[in-house]
Design a protein around this motif. Structure first.
Motif, PDB file in Angstrom:
ATOM      1  N   ALA C  76      -2.777  35.835   0.722  1.00 15.74           N
ATOM      2  CA  ALA C  76      -2.824  35.965  -0.674  1.00 15.74           C
ATOM      3  C   ALA C  76      -3.896  35.361  -0.864  1.00 15.74           C
ATOM      4  N   ARG C  77      -5.382  34.744  -0.496  1.00 12.77           N
ATOM      5  CA  ARG C  77      -6.074  34.344  -0.235  1.00 12.77           C
ATOM      6  C   ARG C  77      -7.350  35.366   0.193  1.00 12.77           C
ATOM      7  N   LEU C  78      -7.181  36.368   0.207  1.00 12.80           N
ATOM      8  CA  LEU C  78      -8.089  37.510   0.679  1.00 12.80           C
ATOM      9  C   LEU C  78      -7.661  38.588   0.115  1.00 12.80           C
ATOM     10  N   GLY C  79      -6.784  38.699  -1.601  1.00 18.60           N
ATOM     11  CA  GLY C  79      -6.503  39.360  -2.273  1.00 18.60           C
ATOM     12  C   GLY C  79      -6.021  39.988  -2.776  1.00 18.60           C
ATOM     13  N   LEU C  80      -5.246  40.069  -1.784  1.00 17.15           N
ATOM     14  CA  LEU C  80      -3.935  41.229  -1.569  1.00 17.15           C
ATOM     15  C   LEU C  80      -2.279  40.659  -2.508  1.00 17.15           C
ATOM     16  N   VAL C  81      -2.183  40.511  -3.491  1.00 17.22           N
ATOM     17  CA  VAL C  81      -1.036  39.573  -4.155  1.00 17.22           C
ATOM     18  C   VAL C  81       0.385  40.549  -4.248  1.00 17.22           C
ATOM     19  N   GLN C  82       1.020  40.313  -4.980  1.00 15.74           N
ATOM     20  CA  GLN C  82       2.182  40.379  -4.111  1.00 15.74           C
ATOM     21  C   GLN C  82       3.090  40.011  -5.564  1.00 15.74           C
ATOM     22  N   VAL C  83       4.186  41.377  -6.738  1.00 12.46           N
ATOM     23  CA  VAL C  83       4.431  41.390  -7.231  1.00 12.46           C
ATOM     24  C   VAL C  83       5.822  41.578  -7.168  1.00 12.46           C
ATOM     25  N   PRO C  84       7.207  40.527  -6.794  1.00 12.16           N
ATOM     26  CA  PRO C  84       7.957  40.091  -5.982  1.00 12.16           C
ATOM     27  C   PRO C  84       9.176  41.118  -6.887  1.00 12.16           C
ATOM     28  N   GLU C  85       9.993  41.276  -6.395  1.00 15.94           N
ATOM     29  CA  GLU C  85      11.473  42.003  -6.271  1.00 15.94           C
ATOM     30  C   GLU C  85      11.968  40.779  -7.645  1.00 15.94           C
ATOM     31  N   GLY C  86      12.698  41.468  -8.670  1.00 11.38           N
ATOM     32  CA  GLY C  86      13.063  40.436  -9.856  1.00 11.38           C
ATOM     33  C   GLY C  86      12.406  39.502 -10.778  1.00 11.38           C
ATOM     34  N   ARG C  87      10.693  39.985  -9.753  1.00  9.66           N
ATOM     35  CA  ARG C  87       9.452  39.429 -10.770  1.00  9.66           C
ATOM     36  C   ARG C  87       9.657  37.793 -10.261  1.00  9.66           C
ATOM     37  N   ARG C  88      10.830  37.221  -9.905  1.00  6.73           N
ATOM     38  CA  ARG C  88      10.578  35.513  -9.514  1.00  6.73           C
ATOM     39  C   ARG C  88       9.451  34.783 -10.456  1.00  6.73           C
ATOM     40  N   ILE C  89       9.498  34.610 -11.344  1.00 10.87           N
ATOM     41  CA  ILE C  89       8.414  34.053 -12.537  1.00 10.87           C
ATOM     42  C   ILE C  89       8.749  32.787 -11.741  1.00 10.87           C
ATOM     43  N   PHE C  90       8.032  31.648 -12.099  1.00  6.58           N
ATOM     44  CA  PHE C  90       8.452  30.503 -12.013  1.00  6.58           C
ATOM     45  C   PHE C  90       9.141  29.435 -13.462  1.00  6.58           C
ATOM     46  N   ALA C  91      10.416  29.838 -13.241  1.00  3.06           N
ATOM     47  CA  ALA C  91      11.076  29.453 -14.458  1.00  3.06           C
ATOM     48  C   ALA C  91      10.996  27.993 -14.775  1.00  3.06           C
ATOM     49  N   LEU C 159       1.382  44.263  -4.559  1.00  2.00           N
ATOM     50  CA  LEU C 159       1.959  45.445  -3.943  1.00  2.00           C
ATOM     51  C   LEU C 159       2.767  45.245  -5.100  1.00  2.00           C
ATOM     52  N   LEU C 160       3.834  45.727  -5.856  1.00  2.62           N
ATOM     53  CA  LEU C 160       4.398  45.303  -6.968  1.00  2.62           C
ATOM     54  C   LEU C 160       5.807  46.252  -6.149  1.00  2.62           C
ATOM     55  N   ASP C 161       7.234  45.252  -6.398  1.00  2.00           N
ATOM     56  CA  ASP C 161       8.001  45.499  -5.407  1.00  2.00           C
ATOM     57  C   ASP C 161       9.527  46.131  -6.287  1.00  2.00           C
ATOM     58  N   SER C 185      -8.691  49.016 -13.950  1.00  3.85           N
ATOM     59  CA  SER C 185      -9.109  48.221 -14.161  1.00  3.85           C
ATOM     60  C   SER C 185      -9.874  48.049 -12.930  1.00  3.85           C
ATOM     61  N   GLY C 186      -9.670  49.449 -11.768  1.00  2.83           N
ATOM     62  CA  GLY C 186     -10.038  49.025 -10.734  1.00  2.83           C
ATOM     63  C   GLY C 186      -9.694  48.168  -9.156  1.00  2.83           C
ATOM     64  N   LEU C 187      -7.686  48.366  -9.310  1.00  2.38           N
ATOM     65  CA  LEU C 187      -7.046  48.206  -8.822  1.00  2.38           C
ATOM     66  C   LEU C 187      -6.427  48.864  -8.141  1.00  2.38           C
ATOM     67  N   SER C 188      -5.963  48.766  -6.725  1.00  2.00           N
ATOM     68  CA  SER C 188      -5.691  49.620  -5.790  1.00  2.00           C
ATOM     69  C   SER C 188      -3.900  49.570  -5.805  1.00  2.00           C
ATOM     70  N   ILE C 189      -3.041  50.096  -5.893  1.00  5.31           N
ATOM     71  CA  ILE C 189      -0.947  49.677  -5.855  1.00  5.31           C
ATOM     72  C   ILE C 189      -1.450  50.321  -4.943  1.00  5.31           C
ATOM     73  N   LEU C 190       0.190  49.571  -4.532  1.00  4.92           N
ATOM     74  CA  LEU C 190       1.467  49.887  -3.485  1.00  4.92           C
ATOM     75  C   LEU C 190       2.181  50.068  -4.513  1.00  4.92           C
ATOM     76  N   MET C 191       2.695  50.439  -4.599  1.00  4.93           N
ATOM     77  CA  MET C 191       4.751  50.408  -5.656  1.00  4.93           C
ATOM     78  C   MET C 191       5.607  50.915  -4.849  1.00  4.93           C
ATOM     79  N   VAL C 192       7.044  50.251  -4.588  1.00  2.00           N
ATOM     80  CA  VAL C 192       8.461  50.664  -4.106  1.00  2.00           C
ATOM     81  C   VAL C 192       9.229  50.810  -5.020  1.00  2.00           C
TER      82      VAL C 192
END
Lengths: 296, 295, 240
Positions: C76-91, C159-161, C185-192
């Protein structure tokens, strides 16, 4: 009357210092640390050993050494026990239960070691470690150790509350409690934060141990068990992880106990505490989870 | 045989009580109720037995009553426990035990206070004691099989799933808790009616630790676990005598190591060894079915 | 240099072989979608990338850095961030706290403020309710918060799940729009995604993952026109 208020307040301060660590490690790491009372005892034991071996050792130094030792015990539990269990079991329920059992085993290990030193007998603490002197204000007698206990507990409670609410690591800990994997994904080092939490909880228990030992002038290998019972009541009343409510409940419980003992029958203290536990479990089955950071 | 039984009476008594304590914890745990209340019920059983035997009651009647008292207490507190899960359940049941301990100290007219009860008639014949343990083991073994066993094991793994399969979760758990309490109280009965003494030391926190140790060493879920655990925990101190003061520390380290590294206990280790030994003889190891991860 | 380059990746869960010899790359600024049915190994693939599950073999290189098997918080600290399945916000935490946690790895306070401004501008709904618990947001709003939280880490790759999971068609459009904005805005995106029709609208290239293996890959136009894909994914999804 006011005299009991002062006594209750200083007892409540000890309860608060003790309960906060138990509550935070539960809320943040999902660990019910039944060795917390034993870590508290190790704090008291350290004070006794130091004062026996090094007569004239400064009290502040004793306090710091005891806190570091107890913090390190907490840290060791995290590294050697909890982390290993987390790695080995993926099933959440099983992990939780195995961890609880492991804390009981750790507790018995620490007690066995402590009894090597105490010989299984209560030991008196040297009066030289901390010269207790009393003041009388408006007819109330208050000792310097009582003042110290109340001030330390008040300052630390505020510090902990701020840390959990506003601090970067405190917020991370709350995130960790909600969703450990997601916290990792935002860059939180779950392992390091768990270690920090266990160190802090241990250090606070150790601090409470030294303070109580000085106040009652005694050390005993099983002295943490009674406190564990009180902390359960406090956590049930306050909710897991809510700092302010924990401190308030700690003081309230101590006051109730002090007054029950003073005006009623001192043997009934624990009956009252247990009645409170049952009452709160019945009245607030949901209230016993924290509002801030509970798990499903 | 008779000589050996007589010569080892204290050891057998120890093992019997330990086994009953272990089964008491296991009976609840099997159904997903993690309970520290066993020692509390052990205390209740012990003190009730001491008082009734002193009052001149027949031991069979006392035993029956002690079990009933255990059941009744369990049914009284189970409405509270039924609302709790996981750590809250563990905490509430431990609070119960700590409370009973405190009560035992302060209610001296019934418990003898700090001195405890002594000089109780030691009426339980050794044969009857062994029979009690055998019956409990049989009950545990039988209820681990068949529909009831599957229902309880479903509860342990996933209460919601179990409920959706038609298992009455709270009834099953209440029954399991009642059984656990009954056996815990029975352990108190055996202890008092064979040793004649019972006091705060018998029900201290270390008894809580011991009851868990029995379970953990033997194996928490397997029916033979507590029996194996009790035999080990009962006999090991005899061999650790040489270690003197260190024996308690050694015991604690062993338990901790088992909890962390081999949660299935010794029975689990034996099973694992067997599976290794057997493997070469199997023609086609069907890995997918044999080795499904135990989650 | 690719934003992400995966070679010969294998992931095992116990005895389940979830990802089999997957080769995949995402070029700088590209949007790449991996489409596959439930249980195809999509989430396992992402978990191995973000470090939640160690791959059993293979290599993951991110902008030239080998990140194979590194722990999640370091990746995560290297700039790869994941938006996980089911969003998983800190409710239970507030929206503000969720965003702050998103920026956990960003040391520069001025930068955090800047990011926060950008995120709140992109998702104004978050600004309106900044101090309320995140759990009170609707599903679509929670997805926006999940995007916002991810953007707060100042990532170069996201990364988008299953970002469209559980959302109404109107909200799916909104989410796809957000993904396009983020990409611009310039990001690379990998989504499933399971919802292929939605995902194809925004992606440059696509992979089809089936039972842990890549069965088809290429520019979105080609993949979407493949008869097998038409039958298996688009046919089904269009009926919904």
């Amino acid at each position: 009357m006011l005299q009991y208020l002062v006594n209750g307040l200083s007892l409540g301060a000890i309860y608060a210092l003790f309960s906060l660590g138990l509550s935070i490690s539960w809320a943040g790491l999902n660990i019910l640390n039944l060795a917390h009372g034993t870590v508290f005892m190790v704090g008291a034991l350290t004070a006794w050993l130091l004062s026996e071996q090094l007569p004239g050792v400064p009290f502040l130094l004793v306090l710091v050494i005891a806190m570091v030792i107890c913090g390190l015990i907490g840290l060791a539990m995290e590294l050697v026990v909890f982390r290993q269990i987390r790695r080995r079991t993926s099933d959440g329920n099983q992990q939780t239960l195995t961890t609880v059992i492991a804390t009981v085993a750790t507790s018995s290990l620490l007690i066995a070691i402590a009894e090597q030193f105490t010989g299984g007998q209560p030991q008196g603490l040297s009066q030289d470690l901390f010269v207790v002197s009393g003041y009388t204000v408006f007819g109330i007698r208050i000792t310097n150790i009582q003042i110290a206990i109340i001030v330390i507990a008040a300052v630390l409670s505020f510090a902990v509350a701020w840390f959990i609410k506003r601090g970067r690591q405190g917020q991370a800990l709350r995130a960790l409690s909600v969703d450990r994997d997601m916290a990792k994904l935002v860059g939180v080092s779950a392992d390091r934060l768990s270690a920090l939490t266990m160190f802090g909880a241990g250090a606070m228990a150790g601090l409470a141990g030294v303070l109580l030992a000085v106040q009652i002038n005694a050390v005993e290998a099983h002295m943490g068990e009674a406190l564990l019972f009180k902390a359960f009541a406090i956590i049930i009343i306050a909710g897991v992880g809510s700092i302010g409510a924990t401190v308030a409940a700690a003081v309230a419980l101590a006051l109730v106990e002090t007054f029950v003992a003073a005006y009623w029958v001192s043997d009934l203290r624990d009956v009252v505490v247990f009645a409170l536990i049952i009452l709160f479990l019945l009245v607030r089955p949901q209230g016993i989870s924290s509002k801030g950071w509970q798990r499903a | 045989m008779i000589d050996w039984l007589a010569a080892n009476a204290p050891l057998l008594r120890n093992i019997s009580v330990l086994a009953l304590l272990g089964y008491s914890v296991q009976l609840a745990l099997r159904a997903g109720v993690f309970s520290f209340a066993t020692v509390g019920f052990y205390a209740i059983g012990g003190y009730v037995t001491a008082n009734l035997l002193k009052a001149g009651w027949n031991w069979v009647a006392v035993m029956a009553l002690v079990i009933v008292v255990g059941f009744v207490f369990a049914l009284v507190i189970s409405p509270v426990l039924n609302r709790l899960r996981h750590l809250f359940l563990a905490m509430a049941t431990l609070a119960f035990t700590l409370f009973i301990q405190s009560l035992a100290l302060s209610w001296a007219t019934f418990t003898g206070g700090a001195q405890g009860m002594f000089g109780v008639r030691r009426v339980l014949p050794q044969g009857a004691m062994i029979a009690i343990v055998v019956v409990v083991v049989l009950i545990v073994w039988l209820t681990q099989r068949g529909v009831l066993g599957r229902a309880t094991s479903a509860l342990r793994h996933d209460e919601l799933l179990a409920a959706s399969l038609g298992v009455n979760v709270s009834r099953q758990q209440t029954m399991a808790f009642a059984a656990s309490s009954g056996v815990g109280a029975l352990a108190g009965f055996v202890q008092v009616s064979t040793t004649g003494v019972f006091g705060p030391d018998d029900i201290s926190f270390s008894t809580v630790v011991t009851s868990l140790t029995v379970l953990v060493v033997g194996g928490a879920i397997i029916w033979a676990g507590p029996l194996v655990g009790a035999i080990l925990v009962g006999t090991l101190p005899l061999y650790l005598v040489k270690a003197g003061n260190l024996s308690l520390i050694i015991q604690a380290v062993v338990v901790l190591a088992i909890v962390v590294y081999q949660p299935e206990g010794l029975v689990g280790i034996v099973k694992y060894l067997f599976s290794i030994i057997r493997k070469p003889f199997r023609k086609k190891p069907r890995e997918t079915t044999a080795g499904a991860p135990a989650s | 240099m690719s934003a992400i380059e995966i070679t010969g990746l294998n992931v095992h869960y116990g005895k389940v072989h979830a990802v089999r010899d997957v080769d995949l790359y995402v070029d700088q600024g590209e949007v790449v979608v991996v489409v596959g049915p439930n249980g195809a190994g999509k989430s396992s693939l992402l978990a191995a990338l973000s470090g939640l599950v160690p791959p059993s073999s293979g290599r993951v290189v991110m902008s030239g850095t080998d990140i194979t098997g590194r722990p999640a918080h370091r990746i995560a600290r290297l700039g790869l961030v994941q938006v996980p399945e089911g969003r998983r916000i800190f409710a239970p935490l507030t929206i503000d706290e969720n965003l702050k946690l998103g920026a956990y790895t960003v040391k520069d306070r001025a930068r955090v403020k800047e990011l926060r401004g950008t995120v709140l501008e992109m998702f104004p709904i978050l600004a309106d309710r900044i101090d309320s618990p995140a759990g009170l947001l609707s599903g679509g709003e929670q997805q926006m918060l999940a995007f916002g939280r991810a953007l707060m880490s100042d990532p170069h790759t996201m990364l988008l799940d299953e970002p469209s999971m559980g959302l109404s068609p109107a909200l799916v459009d909104r989410v796809i729009e957000a993904i396009r904005q983020i990409s611009e805005s310039g990001l690379s995106i990998l989504m499933v995604e399971q919802n292929a029709s939605a995902a194809f609208g925004v992606a440059n290239r696509a992979y089809i993952l089936d039972q842990g293996e890549i069965s088809l890959e290429g520019p979105v136009g080609e993949v979407a026109a493949d008869p097998r894909v038409l039958a298996a994914f688009l046919g089904v999804t269009e009926e919904d």
